[in-house]
Each structure stands twice: as structure tokens, then as C-alpha cells.
Design a protein around this motif. Structure first.
Motif, short mmCIF file in Angstrom:
data_model
loop_
_atom_site.label_atom_id
_atom_site.label_comp_id
_atom_site.label_asym_id
_atom_site.label_seq_id
_atom_site.Cartn_x
_atom_site.Cartn_y
_atom_site.Cartn_z
N UNK A 80 0.81 -1.21 0.00
CA UNK A 80 0.00 0.00 0.00
C UNK A 80 0.85 1.26 0.00
N UNK A 81 0.41 2.25 -0.76
CA UNK A 81 1.13 3.53 -0.85
C UNK A 81 0.14 4.69 -0.87
N UNK A 82 0.53 5.79 -0.21
CA UNK A 82 -0.19 7.05 -0.36
C UNK A 82 0.45 7.78 -1.54
N UNK A 83 -0.35 8.13 -2.54
CA UNK A 83 0.16 8.92 -3.67
C UNK A 83 0.09 10.41 -3.33
N UNK A 89 2.64 9.01 11.04
CA UNK A 89 3.68 8.11 11.57
C UNK A 89 3.87 6.83 10.75
N UNK A 90 2.80 6.32 10.17
CA UNK A 90 2.87 5.01 9.50
C UNK A 90 3.00 5.10 7.99
N UNK A 91 3.39 6.30 7.51
CA UNK A 91 3.59 6.49 6.06
C UNK A 91 4.99 7.05 5.83
N UNK A 92 5.78 6.32 5.04
CA UNK A 92 7.15 6.73 4.76
C UNK A 92 7.17 7.88 3.75
N UNK A 93 8.36 8.47 3.56
CA UNK A 93 8.48 9.60 2.64
C UNK A 93 8.13 9.22 1.21
N UNK A 94 8.29 7.94 0.85
CA UNK A 94 7.92 7.49 -0.49
C UNK A 94 6.46 7.07 -0.59
N UNK A 95 5.71 7.27 0.51
CA UNK A 95 4.29 6.94 0.51
C UNK A 95 3.96 5.55 1.00
N UNK A 96 4.98 4.72 1.24
CA UNK A 96 4.72 3.34 1.69
C UNK A 96 3.98 3.34 3.02
N UNK A 132 7.07 4.61 10.38
CA UNK A 132 8.00 4.72 9.26
C UNK A 132 8.51 6.15 9.18
N UNK A 133 7.69 7.09 9.66
CA UNK A 133 8.09 8.49 9.76
C UNK A 133 8.38 8.76 11.24
N UNK A 134 9.65 8.69 11.61
CA UNK A 134 10.03 8.79 13.03
C UNK A 134 9.66 10.13 13.64
N UNK A 135 9.80 11.21 12.84
CA UNK A 135 9.47 12.54 13.35
C UNK A 135 7.98 12.63 13.70
N UNK A 136 7.14 12.12 12.80
CA UNK A 136 5.70 12.15 13.06
C UNK A 136 5.35 11.28 14.27
#
Length: 215
Positions: A80-83, A89-96, A132-136
Motif C-alpha cells: 500500500x502507498x499514499x500517492x 507516523x505510518x507512512x514513509x516519505x515514499x508513501x509506503x 516509518x516516519x520517526x518525526x511524526x
């Protein structure tokens, strides 16, 4: 969408029929706040939009997501990816997207609808433990107001449609409580667990502040 079509050849005819059937059902009878856009050229590439749930920093936003079915599907979960860019927190910089339904909790009988509803629930109940987004994740735990402001800002910049954002703000606060959707609802056991985790984290923060005051 080139490069993904090879996955169709790797799926069994039975799986392709099952996916096509579910996509057709989701298109004609979509869950509230979710709209699916089938890719007729490649059934393994599924795109949808999810309305940001009311009462969250994502309210008013319309988020495009993508599910990719690999050759091992349904034994192997889809990716799954966010476009649409999102601060979560659970979405990486590439949207994963990192969610247990797409990892260790996956079962072959769980379908596309369940995955999309789980992603929507993730907008209501982020899980900082698998960030996946540690800052968030850090802001969510330690400075919720700052986290909320960042998430709202990203939503307004990247996810608010050209039409008025008020149209989207009338989205539901909960997944519909019909018998068909109740097992997947954001009020289900999984959501209650996250709500319990959040209360426990808030208690820990209060206890920590009390301890610091004593010192």
C-alpha cells in the motif's frame, strides 16, 4: 502503469476473477468516504481516494492511495502507498504504508475492501509503535498539538481538492455501522486497542510530568 502488468500473468485465473469481482463491487457500492478507480489495463494496480475522517488532522483532505498486488497474492499481502503527500507516523516519505493488516496480520481471505478500510482507520488511529516516519511518531507521542498542526498543514497543501474543502468536511466520523461493514469498522476490536494504547500513552505522559515537577 508499465512494469506492473507482468503481475497479471503471475496470478491464477481464479485470483484474477476474484479481484475483478471485488473491484466491481467496490466501484458500484463503495464504502463511505472511499472511491475506487479500477485500472482496466492492469488489475493488480488498484487506486482509490480516501476522504480524511472528521475530527482528525486529515479532515477536509482527499487522499489518493494505491494498492499493488504482487505475484504471491492473495497468500502475500498487497503493498500500500499514499500517492498524496501526508504527514503520518505510518507512512514513509515514499508513501509506503506500514500497517499490520499489510504485514503480519494478513490473511488470504482478507480482501481489497478490508485493506482500504484499515488504511482509513489508520488516519483516525495512527500507530506510533510501527512508525516509518520517526518525526511524526515522536511528535504524536510527545507533542500532539505540533503533530496535529503539521498534519493539518500538509493536508491543506497537498490533499484539499480544488473544490471547496467544506464539501469534504461533511465526511463520516466513523465507518458505517452496517452489518457488512461492522467487522471492518473503526469502532472494532482493532480500533479499541489503538484507543486503549493512546489512553495509556497519555497517562504515561501525565505521570512523567508529575515526576519532573517533583524533581
Amino acid at each position: 502503469m508499465s512494469g506492473q502488468s507482468s503481475n497479471v500473468e503471475n496470478l491464477s485465473p481464479q485470483t484474477i476473477r476474484q479481484v475483478a469481482k471485488e473491484i466491481s463491487e467496490l466501484s458500484s457500492n463503495p464504502p463511505e468516504g472511499i472511491k475506487v478507480y479500477p485500472n482496466e489495463e492492469d488489475i493488480t494496480d488498484i487506486q482509490a481516494t480516501i476522504e480524511g475522517p472528521g475530527g482528525t488532522p486529515y479532515a477536509g483532505g482527499l487522499f489518493r492511495v494505491k494498492l499493488v498486488l504482487g505475484k504471491g497474492f492473495p497468500s502475500v499481502p498487497p503493498k500500500g502507498f499514499f500517492l498524496t503527500r501526508i504527514f503520518h507516523p505510518n507512512v514513509a516519505s515514499n508513501g509506503e504504508i506500514c500497517v499490520n493488516t499489510l504485514k503480519k496480520d494478513w490473511k488470504p481471505e482478507l480482501g481489497i475492501k478490508h485493506v482500504l478500510l484499515t488504511i482509513k482507520c489508520l488516519l483516525i488511529y495512527p500507530n506510533p509503535e510501527s512508525a516509518l516516519n520517526e518525526e511524526a511518531g515522536k511528535l504524536l507521542l510527545e507533542q500532539y498539538e505540533d503533530y496535529s498542526l503539521r498534519a493539518k498543514m500538509m493536508t491543506e497543501i497537498h490533499a484539499v481538492p480544488p473544490r471547496t474543502s467544506k464539501e469534504c468536511k461533511n465526511t463520516m466520523d466513523d465507518v458505517p455501522s452496517t452489518s457488512a461493514a461492522s467487522e471492518y469498522s473503526c469502532n472494532g476490536p482493532m480500533a479499541k486497542k489503538h484507543a486503549g494504547d493512546k489512553k495509556a500513552l497519555e497517562k504515561k505522559k501525565k505521570d512523567k510530568k508529575r515526576t519532573l515537577k517533583r524533581l
